[in-house]
Write a protein that holds these residues in place. Structure first.
Motif, PDB file in Angstrom:
ATOM      1  N   GLU A  25       0.810  -1.225   0.000  1.00  0.00           N
ATOM      2  CA  GLU A  25       0.000   0.000   0.000  1.00  0.00           C
ATOM      3  C   GLU A  25       0.841   1.272   0.000  1.00  0.00           C
ATOM      4  O   GLU A  25       0.330   2.351  -0.311  1.00  0.00           O
ATOM      5  N   TYR A  85      -8.514   0.564  -1.479  1.00  0.00           N
ATOM      6  CA  TYR A  85      -8.639  -0.778  -2.030  1.00  0.00           C
ATOM      7  C   TYR A  85      -9.810  -0.812  -3.013  1.00  0.00           C
ATOM      8  O   TYR A  85     -10.897  -0.288  -2.717  1.00  0.00           O
ATOM      9  N   ASP A  88     -13.653  -1.920  -2.117  1.00  0.00           N
ATOM     10  CA  ASP A  88     -13.693  -2.329  -0.705  1.00  0.00           C
ATOM     11  C   ASP A  88     -13.670  -1.080   0.172  1.00  0.00           C
ATOM     12  O   ASP A  88     -12.660  -0.742   0.794  1.00  0.00           O
ATOM     13  N   GLU A  91     -12.656  -1.627   4.129  1.00  0.00           N
ATOM     14  CA  GLU A  91     -11.228  -1.776   4.427  1.00  0.00           C
ATOM     15  C   GLU A  91     -10.467  -0.495   4.099  1.00  0.00           C
ATOM     16  O   GLU A  91      -9.526  -0.125   4.799  1.00  0.00           O
ATOM     17  N   THR A  92     -10.886   0.208   3.066  1.00  0.00           N
ATOM     18  CA  THR A  92     -10.254   1.482   2.717  1.00  0.00           C
ATOM     19  C   THR A  92     -10.383   2.477   3.869  1.00  0.00           C
ATOM     20  O   THR A  92      -9.415   3.144   4.253  1.00  0.00           O
ATOM     21  N   GLU A  94     -10.724   1.806   6.943  1.00  0.00           N
ATOM     22  CA  GLU A  94      -9.972   1.313   8.093  1.00  0.00           C
ATOM     23  C   GLU A  94      -8.488   1.628   7.976  1.00  0.00           C
ATOM     24  O   GLU A  94      -7.826   1.948   8.980  1.00  0.00           O
ATOM     25  N   VAL A  95      -7.947   1.567   6.760  1.00  0.00           N
ATOM     26  CA  VAL A  95      -6.493   1.659   6.569  1.00  0.00           C
ATOM     27  C   VAL A  95      -6.038   3.044   6.129  1.00  0.00           C
ATOM     28  O   VAL A  95      -4.982   3.518   6.557  1.00  0.00           O
ATOM     29  N   ARG A 104      -0.810  -1.124  10.540  1.00  0.00           N
ATOM     30  CA  ARG A 104      -1.197  -2.211  11.448  1.00  0.00           C
ATOM     31  C   ARG A 104       0.026  -3.007  11.910  1.00  0.00           C
ATOM     32  O   ARG A 104      -0.084  -4.157  12.312  1.00  0.00           O
ATOM     33  N   ARG A 122      -2.604  -7.266  14.809  1.00  0.00           N
ATOM     34  CA  ARG A 122      -3.614  -8.328  14.817  1.00  0.00           C
ATOM     35  C   ARG A 122      -3.029  -9.682  15.181  1.00  0.00           C
ATOM     36  O   ARG A 122      -3.775 -10.651  15.334  1.00  0.00           O
TER      37      ARG A 122
END
Length: 229
Positions: A25, A85, A88, A91-92, A94-95, A104, A122
């Motif tokens: 990423e 992403y 998505d 998830e986009t 979130e990150v 993360r 995680r």
């Protein structure tokens, strides 16, 4: 790459190794050069320093930057980073946060700007309601002279909720390490909650299609139900 393996590689290949860190990423995040590794071997425990065009922040659980030397979650901004992403949005969101990429990964920065990775946010095992990260346990095990690779997973446990289980590859297949000695080493360095309930010597770790070690498959092969990330 563990410091011992990095030193071994330098002894064989010479001062030609760049040791770095990045993500799909983000592109490259940090790098330590061959000259730095030779001049200051202690930086082999790091993944180098970010270049000037890369911003890094280590943040606490509330998203606030922490002081130098304090561990936390690593956020970065790079010229090569993605914007999200494909298809998505969850998830986009979130990150990719306010122009930063949430790696993360757990990390810390030292006073000289070197970045040290500590594990994945995680990749955690909850022992007696206390968070134990797999990364630090794996590094302690891998530093033992009889161990060349170490992998740690969590699995449900009737007594502690979850328990630490370790798998190691012997440096010398004809002389496997003593599991009890490795468990004692982890307890001595990290405390009793990090002590593996089991240590299993394996020939090799299974590899996922991504080319990375597949710890979930490893656990399943040995009758464990790994804790979901």
């Amino acid at each position: 790459l563990s410091p011992d393996r990095l030193a071994e590689a330098i002894s064989v290949l010479g001062a030609v190794i760049f040791h770095g860190y990045g993500q799909t990423e983000t592109g490259m995040i940090s790098m330590v050069t061959p000259a730095e590794l030779v001049a200051t071997p202690a930086v082999s425990r790091s993944v180098g320093r970010p270049p000037a065009v890369v911003d890094v922040q280590v943040r606490d659980a509330q998203g606030r930057p922490v002081p130098v030397g304090v561990p936390g979650e690593l956020f970065v901004r790079t010229p090569a980073q993605a914007s999200g992403y494909l298809d998505d949005p969850i998830e986009t969101a979130e990150v990719f946060v306010d122009g930063w990429v949430r790696t993360r990964d757990l990390a810390r920065l030292d006073a000289d700007g070197y970045l040290y990775l500590l594990g994945r946010t995680r990749d955690v095992i909850i022992v007696n309601a206390n968070l134990q990260y797999a990364g630090p346990i794996e590094r302690v095990l891998a530093e033992h002279p009889d161990v060349v690779e170490a992998y740690v997973v969590g699995a449900p446990d009737e007594e502690t909720g979850e328990a630490v289980h370790a798998f190691v590859v012997a440096a010398d297949p004809g002389r496997p390490p003593d599991p009890d000695a490795l468990r004692d080493l982890v307890e001595e360095r990290l405390g009793v909650l990090s002590r593996p309930k089991t240590v299993t010597v394996i020939d090799a770790v299974p590899i996922a299609p991504s080319g990375k070690p597949d710890k979930r498959s490893l656990a399943a092969r040995h009758g464990l139900s790994p804790v979901a990330p």
